[in-house]
Design a protein around this motif. Structure first.
Motif, PDB file in Angstrom:
ATOM      1  N   TRP A 153       0.812  -1.221   0.000  1.00  0.00           N
ATOM      2  CA  TRP A 153       0.000   0.000   0.000  1.00  0.00           C
ATOM      3  C   TRP A 153       0.850   1.279   0.000  1.00  0.00           C
ATOM      4  CZ3 TRP A 153       0.950   2.882   4.330  1.00  0.00           C
ATOM      5  CH2 TRP A 153       1.346   2.211   5.495  1.00  0.00           C
ATOM      6  N   GLU A 154       2.154   1.150   0.237  1.00  0.00           N
ATOM      7  CA  GLU A 154       3.043   2.312   0.145  1.00  0.00           C
ATOM      8  C   GLU A 154       3.492   2.572  -1.291  1.00  0.00           C
ATOM      9  OE1 GLU A 154       5.461   2.223   4.340  1.00  0.00           O
ATOM     10  OE2 GLU A 154       5.975   0.674   2.860  1.00  0.00           O
ATOM     11  N   TYR A 155       3.143   1.635  -2.187  1.00  0.00           N
ATOM     12  CA  TYR A 155       3.610   1.723  -3.580  1.00  0.00           C
ATOM     13  C   TYR A 155       2.463   1.555  -4.581  1.00  0.00           C
ATOM     14  CZ  TYR A 155       7.974   1.260  -1.092  1.00  0.00           C
ATOM     15  OH  TYR A 155       9.015   1.474  -0.215  1.00  0.00           O
ATOM     16  N   GLY A 156       1.244   1.906  -4.146  1.00  0.00           N
ATOM     17  CA  GLY A 156       0.121   1.955  -5.066  1.00  0.00           C
ATOM     18  C   GLY A 156      -0.794   0.755  -5.106  1.00  0.00           C
ATOM     19  N   THR A 176       6.350   5.407  -2.843  1.00  0.00           N
ATOM     20  CA  THR A 176       6.103   6.188  -4.061  1.00  0.00           C
ATOM     21  C   THR A 176       4.654   6.605  -4.237  1.00  0.00           C
ATOM     22  OG1 THR A 176       5.810   4.127  -5.298  1.00  0.00           O
ATOM     23  CG2 THR A 176       8.015   5.110  -5.324  1.00  0.00           C
ATOM     24  N   ASN A 177       3.729   5.848  -3.662  1.00  0.00           N
ATOM     25  CA  ASN A 177       2.312   6.147  -3.870  1.00  0.00           C
ATOM     26  C   ASN A 177       1.502   5.502  -2.749  1.00  0.00           C
ATOM     27  OD1 ASN A 177      -0.208   6.804  -4.875  1.00  0.00           O
ATOM     28  ND2 ASN A 177      -0.213   5.179  -6.416  1.00  0.00           N
ATOM     29  N   VAL A 179      -1.493   4.526  -0.658  1.00  0.00           N
ATOM     30  CA  VAL A 179      -2.934   4.400  -0.855  1.00  0.00           C
ATOM     31  C   VAL A 179      -3.548   3.764   0.388  1.00  0.00           C
ATOM     32  CG1 VAL A 179      -2.731   4.215  -3.364  1.00  0.00           C
ATOM     33  CG2 VAL A 179      -2.682   2.134  -1.976  1.00  0.00           C
ATOM     34  N   GLY A 221       3.885  -2.110  -8.188  1.00  0.00           N
ATOM     35  CA  GLY A 221       4.353  -0.842  -7.628  1.00  0.00           C
ATOM     36  C   GLY A 221       5.710  -0.970  -6.961  1.00  0.00           C
TER      37      GLY A 221
END
Length: 231
Positions: A153-156, A176-177, A179, A221
């Motif tokens: 969830w830290e990378y989309g 990076t992303n 969510v 991700g």
């Protein structure tokens, strides 16, 4: 960069580095499912970890799954996803499972020790940059504490799954992303698991072999983050 992605049949990380222009190869004892046999080495990764001396040449010779021969002087980066069957915390319950005897526990212990030795050989390879990926498990005790713990969830990818990284010569990954996480739900035996895990199991009709293959694939991700930040 010459990059070896060990114990990867999905080729997700290999492809992510290829898209960045690197000479990346996946390696596993089974066929690749990523669609690029020309980038896949089918065989024992320990045989191609370190440069060998042959005649007047020092380097690594190997053949990809399309039967083409390749040569690299040495690997600039090794990323490994060693099998976690005997390394996860979940697998440790097999030592005390009902009806297990000393013979079974000894066999299981030998496989655990062999798995840790396999990880150590990769980490100590003749390569300045090495990353080992594995779930939370016994490596923290029998190998070393992880450099960092990341989550999809830290990378989309909205999946709540802790993933450990042991790094040599590499900086920790930066999210990076970020969510929203998926929910943690109760399993049939009362254990708590990611909702994604339960839904994936239902999708494949309870086929644990199929589910294991799905769970072993690196989330896209995270693969992209590795290529962008380590490449």
């Amino acid at each position: 960069m010459n990059i070896l992605v060990a114990c990867e049949e999905s080729q997700r990380v290999c492809i992510a580095f290829r898209e960045k222009g690197h000479e990346a190869y996946s390696c596993d004892i089974i066929d690749c499912s990523g669609g690029h046999p020309e980038w896949h080495i089918k065989g024992d990764v320990l045989k191609i970890l370190n440069p060998q001396i042959g005649g007047c040449t020092r380097g690594i010779l190997f053949r990809t799954q399309d039967f083409e021969r390749h040569y690299v002087e040495r690997w600039d980066l090794i990323i490994a996803f060693p099998p976690c069957t005997y390394l996860t915390n979940a697998g440790m319950c097999n030592f005390t499972r009902k009806n297990s005897d000393n013979k079974y526990r000894l066999q299981r212990l030998k496989k655990l020790v062999s798995s840790v030795e396999f990880v150590n050989k990769i980490f100590e390879a003749d390569c300045e940059k090495v990353a080992i990926e594995n779930p939370v498990g016994v490596l923290s005790t029998y190998f070393s504490k992880p450099t960092q713990i990341i989550h999809p969830w830290e990378y989309g990818d909205s999946v709540n799954k802790s993933t450990c990284l042991w790094l040599k010569g590499l900086t920790p990954l930066i999210p990076t992303n970020i969510v929203e996480k998926d929910d943690i739900v109760k399993w049939g035996n009362g254990n708590k698991i990611s909702k994604w895990y339960r839904e994936t199991l239902a999708q494949y009709g309870g086929d644990l072999v199929e589910l294991s293959q799905i769970r072993s694939k690196t989330f896209e991700g995270i693969a992209k983050a590795m290529a962008e930040q380590w490449g």
